[in-house]
Design an enzyme around this catalytic site. Structure first.
Site, short mmCIF file in Angstrom:
data_model
loop_
_atom_site.label_atom_id
_atom_site.label_comp_id
_atom_site.label_asym_id
_atom_site.label_seq_id
_atom_site.Cartn_x
_atom_site.Cartn_y
_atom_site.Cartn_z
N HIS A 200 -70.42 31.52 10.73
CA HIS A 200 -69.81 32.81 11.05
C HIS A 200 -69.34 32.84 12.50
CE1 HIS A 200 -69.89 37.11 12.26
NE2 HIS A 200 -69.35 37.27 11.06
N CYS B 187 -49.37 49.85 35.30
CA CYS B 187 -50.29 48.85 35.82
C CYS B 187 -51.70 48.97 35.28
CB CYS B 187 -50.28 48.84 37.35
SG CYS B 187 -50.99 50.30 38.09
#
Lengths: 754, 754
Positions: free
Chosen positions: B338, B714
């Site tokens: 997994h 930003c």
């Protein structure tokens, strides 16, 4: 320049000259026009004076000729040139202005009359210059500056006397003494002057007259600041005398001043011995933890806490702190001390001149006699009789009656916006009802847990480890709540009650000091170390923006379930004991998305439906949201069609719109106001351009989606007159403010509706 | 139902039938139409199947007649009824679907063919029902459900083989082995099939064929997930083979997948001995403090910190934590565990199967061999060779070249929005330049103080007692900054650099643990007790909304003064050593009013003017603001005419618009997503309906007031593909993201411009 009161004949002023009249000049003209003897007076504007000086340097004489002609108008029929007086004429009395200059000889020549080295022109020049140093004038536009007036008067023969038009304490029609000085013997003809000035001014005026052999000659008048109670009594008296209509009285009383009349008093001092007695210099009683500097007071105020500012004496630097404090206690000073004056103006209870008190600001301790009190210790002060008590004595709330009651009843006649209150206890609900509240607009359900015993129960919920644990703890809260809700509904007897779902920001409800943590651990049966670890784990970095409001309901649905069950049980119990249907409005706090509202609404509706109360005529039920986040304002259209009402939480909306934590703002807000970056504190008066636009966007979108949407305001701004006027313009249906602010809102909203 | 590949002749499907084709059904039809031998196949929609069952209960036979006719189309010319195969045909491969059912005898009668107790109808019924259990299908609309397809095929003689159309690791054109199994011997005719399917699918496909005496018959195909590098190589190869245009490649590569290729690697492991070696199951190296559970990983991630998740093994409950961690280290499992699968899909470095590792989650400690590591201790893992090192080894950044470089160059040709980076160190600026950044859009000046020595200097400023004290401390910062600025400008060699004025939220820069406090006290020469008192005094309740950003510049103007002087000194020094003019943009953070901008602008302009650099051709200077508060968005018109640019700080704007502290959100955000209250995390993908409207209001008002206004983004959203597409639609001029996200932004914005 022109003679506003020539020695003989009338002034015959042009419309443009009349427009220039302000302050004392206006009063001299009005009194003279009304036929009352007035001292011969010239009003000289700064523009005229500057022109005279310019002309002088250019050796021109046209204006000077007119000036001399005016001076001649001061000369009585006997032809003797009078001795002259020069006065300023500012609209407001102001400490920085030059005092009246008496006994100036009439100028010997036209040249002398404008030469600043000669007595008359020198006095005029000094008077104009004093405006520049006066804060009331500085910074105004140049145009205003040119209109500043200096008065040149003929000296009046006889005794110069001053009196008020109304009593400074009772507001009864005068003449009345000034500043506690004995009232001079005044001829009966003064009564006509008093009635004239009072009717024209509509406020307390201080008149100056000359009395010569029983003849009264009017010299000047200016407004006088008096306590709010005297203003209010005078306003009601003017209605009784049919000088004003009731609506005049409503529109003329300043709501800020009204607020000052709503002081708590000591319920009873029986059994309590004062630790000291000073002078009661500003009425009302206050109790709370003590602080020793204005910053601490501001900090507590920012958190909505009461406090008593304890200092040796106050000065101008302390004004902010005095505004922030609930009461003021000083070691020095008396009735006319800085502390006393400011306390009365701001309406704060104040005890001054406690000689046995000394404050050590370094050690952060004060001594009263032989007892020591540290920052945070509790005191109670009574500004009526000057008593100081250790601890918190119970206070009783002011009664609305007499002049206030009549004024507020007149207000209600023209008011269209409902006034509710923010209250969650029976006591504050009763206070608010006595002040005229028409319902509860904000019952903060988590505030029902402010007693120590209940706080333990609430902390148990917050600190529960898992769902089972939390369910058990929540169940413990239900019993308290059911009874509280029933009592609240019964008290309101059919008036609407808006219950805000549980919204405890963690930091306000968790123990912080070592002592509190130890107590909490003991009461919850936890080890101190385990509790500390738990507190650290759930501590939030920005609790204001954390796991609170609707987020609690969604993450802990069992809390929502239990709270709604307690609420419905309270509704049922109240509905069985009263005739009026119970009107309950459930409100979801701190939503930012329509999906949150939908989630809670589905569960609330299910619980209400299961209670069987939604289909009876004994209960009126509605569902709404707080709108207190910018995103909720923008998505108001999505939210509106799922709710019956919006209630704007302007405190949080201001915090998030500005990105300012109110708790932390004191460190920079003072500097911001000092440097002119903010005109005013946005937490006191609503910021119309930012937060205001947010609100109006939300109202517009909300009403477009749901025309039946009811709209209220429940932040602290709902108690601020300037903000209330703005909200009225937005078309809200109701406001909800703290109980003491209910009368202020009633008056302000009446003014806004007029 | 209809035969998409009859045993003889073509299918002749109607337009509406063609529209129903999806998944394998579509591939069988396409391959058959292209002339490649295909097994006879019927596509049976759920709608058709349901109709057959309804008809059956009504004893009707019209549809059944058609169905039998279709089944007859599976019979080859030799007339023998074939054995049948039933397959699902989902568009995506999905673990929950029924596997192909082989060897079903042809039904004995028309009645048998639709009777769910008989083999064929039973297999069809099971296949349809398996869609219901598959998460990929559940929750879709009923209309989609009716279109689900089950395939009924004639069994093909010969060996059934599977292969990929392209190599799963290199992306080279196949046939290629599946899942590491050896590639079967395949006839040369398979090449034509591979080329056909690759050109039509444009992605790695897993094909199933039957091979009988060298003859290949196509059975089915489905997409296959492969590492991002293989996808990218395949895309570029398709351009080289002229199957795609360069623009096709740009538009077909998923920017999220591209991001996975930008892994750091160990700079050098020379001299460092691994404490353990496991299996490198997902490439790239990572270093950081270790955590033992997904919650801690999520918490660190929320604060922008790296961490290594160390567990015995992972399971489905750990996926969120794995996404939040920078790297994953497990004691058990291998390549197909997994942890390995999820790590490769999410692009996280992962070392699995470290047999000497054991994690004790109760004691919050892990042991590797005989060494013990506690939560917060540092490890470095290398997912390429499986090495685990104690401490933080230096990492080196991925290089943009080869296929990535070619793809990004093609991207730049169609991109119209500039891509800058958030960087304040020379190292990260260089990384960003190597990734194609066109400037620095956000240099967080306070981040220049993250080294221990400088942190002392910064703390000295924050903890200074008064203005003099602070001025001295600030002066200590200037020297560091001047050199830093010079180096940054020189590195960027003329590309624009946006310097954000000092913005340290207190809680990020002050010592917290006892140890840190003792160290800080020692380095500042303070008593520990005094420092603690000071820290308590300046502690903020909600530092995110506290004394930060422009508020620091206004309350402590000496800090602004010193920072600007250091900046201008850095500009001067850089301008003297390079040919390109220095392009510096000063940016004010956290403004909420135009008056704040005006205040700072006046002071900044004065300092720039006094530096003498504003009038030279060696320096390009501009001034702008962050827009990161709702009020700034609303007042953008007032602000815009005072600035050259806006740069949206979407992190803080999301925090304030939603009223959510990102730091504290993990406690409820997971529940919100689980309960469907939020569709996605608004801190990952921009909330278009709320935060997005805020931004578009600001852009509209800003550009109306100042048409020349430059607009950038930003926040961290500038590195998220979905958000970038939204920003492109708003017409921004540039975005600025972290260096590793620059290639993602280049590709996404090229897709958005196309």
């Amino acid at each position: 320049m022109f003679a506003i009161a020539p020695a003989s004949g009338k002034a015959n002023l042009s419309a443009s000259q009349l427009k220039l009249l302000s302050g004392k000049a206006r009063w001299i003209f009005r009194v003279g026009e009304a036929g009352f003897p007035t001292v011969p007076t010239i009003a000289l504007t700064r523009a005229a004076w500057d022109a005279l000086q310019t002309e002088r340097s250019k050796k021109d004489i046209r204006l000077r000729t007119h000036w001399i002609a005016c001076l001649f108008k001061l000369v009585d029929r006997d032809g003797t040139p009078p001795s002259l007086v020069v006065r300023t004429s500012a609209a407001l009395h102001n400490g920085g202005l030059a005092p009246a200059k008496l006994g100036i000889p009439a100028p010997a020549s036209p040249e002398d009359s404008v030469d600043p080295t000669r007595p008359l022109a020198k006095a005029i020049k000094n008077a104009f210059e004093s405006y520049g140093f006066s804060p009331g004038w500085s910074g105004r536009a140049d145009e205003d500056r040119a209109k500043q007036i200096v008065l040149v008067q003929a000296a009046a023969p006889g005794e110069i006397e001053q009196f008020l038009t109304r009593n400074a304490l009772t507001g009864a029609l005068g003449p009345a003494p000034v500043n506690g000085a004995p009232l001079p013997r005044l001829p009966a003809s003064v009564d006509a002057l008093v009635a004239l000035v009072d009717a024209k001014a509509g406020r307390h005026m201080c008149c100056t007259v000359a009395i010569n052999r029983g003849e009264v000659v009017f010299l000047s008048a200016r407004p006088s600041q008096v306590p709010a109670a005297a203003e209010l009594e005078a306003a009601v008296d003017r209605v009784d005398r049919k000088i004003w209509t009731a609506q005049n009285a409503v529109s003329r009383v300043d709501p800020h001043r009204l607020a000052q009349l709503l002081h708590p008093r000591l319920k009873s001092s029986e059994g309590a011995a004062p630790v000291a007695v000073g002078l009661g210099v500003s009425p009302g009683a206050a109790s709370g933890p003590i602080v020793f500097n204005p910053d601490d007071a501001a900090r507590l105020r920012a958190r909505g806490k009461h406090c008593i500012l304890v200092v040796n004496e106050t000065g101008p630097a302390d004004i902010e702190g005095m505004r922030a404090a609930t009461g003021i206690l000083t070691a020095r000073g008396g009735m006319s001390s800085h502390a006393g004056v400011i306390a009365r103006i701001t309406g704060k209870p104040c005890v001054a001149g406690v000689r046995t008190l000394s404050v050590d600001t370094n050690e952060m301790v004060c001594r009263i006699g032989d007892r020591e009190f540290r920052s945070g210790d509790r005191l109670t002060i009574d500004g009526n009789d000057g008593s100081v008590y250790a601890g918190m004595l119970p206070l009783t709330q002011p009664h609305i009656g007499g002049a206030i009651g009549r004024l507020l009843n007149w207000s209600d006649a023209s008011r269209t916006i409902a006034v509710r209150t923010n209250a969650e206890t029976v006591e504050s609900a009763r206070t608010a009802l006595s002040f005229g509240a028409e319902g509860i607009g904000l019952a903060r359900s988590e505030h029902m847990f402010f007693s120590p015993e209940r706080m333990v129960a609430l902390r148990r919920v917050i600190l529960s480890e898992d769902e089972d644990d939390r369910s058990r703890a929540v169940n413990g809260l239900v019993d308290y709540q059911t009874g509280d809700y029933q009592a609240l509904f019964s008290t309101m007897n059919g008036a609407p009650v808006t219950v805000r779902l549980f919204d405890p920001p963690l930091h306000e409800f968790l123990p912080r000091s070592d002592e509190e943590i130890e107590e909490t651990a003991a009461s919850l049966g936890l080890a101190v170390r385990a509790l500390r670890l738990h507190l650290e784990r759930i501590a939030e970095i920005n609790p204001m923006l954390g796991h609170r409001g609707v987020r609690l309901a969604i993450t802990y649905p069992e809390m929502l379930q239990m709270q709604m069950q307690a609420l419905m049980a309270g509704v049922r119990a109240a509905s069985e004991t009263q005739n009026e249907p119970v009107s309950v409005e459930v409100m979801v706090p701190f939503v930012s998305t329509a999906s949150e509202v939908a989630w809670v609404r589905d569960r609330v509706n299910t619980i209400v439906a299961n209670s069987g109360l939604s289909r009876t005529e004994r209960v009126k039920f509605s569902f709404g949201t707080m709108i207190e986040l910018p995103r909720a304002c923008l998505r108001a259209g999505d939210i509106a069609h799922m709710v019956d009402f919006f209630s704007f939480g302007t405190n949080d909306l201001t915090q998030t719109t500005f990105g300012i934590s109110r708790d932390d703002a004191p460190t920079f807000l003072a500097a911001y106001q000092r440097k002119g970056v903010y005109e005013r504190d946005p937490f006191v008066t609503i910021d119309e351009k930012g937060v205001g636009e947010m609100i109006s966007i939300a109202i517009e979108r909300g009403r477009a989606a749901n025309p039946g949407l009811k709209i209220g305001i429940c932040g602290e701004h709902a108690g601020d007159p300037a903000s209330l006027k703005y909200f009225a313009g937005l078309g809200v249906d109701y406001v909800s403010c703290s109980p003491y602010r209910v009368p202020v809102a009633r008056l302000t909203l009446a003014q806004a509706s007029a």
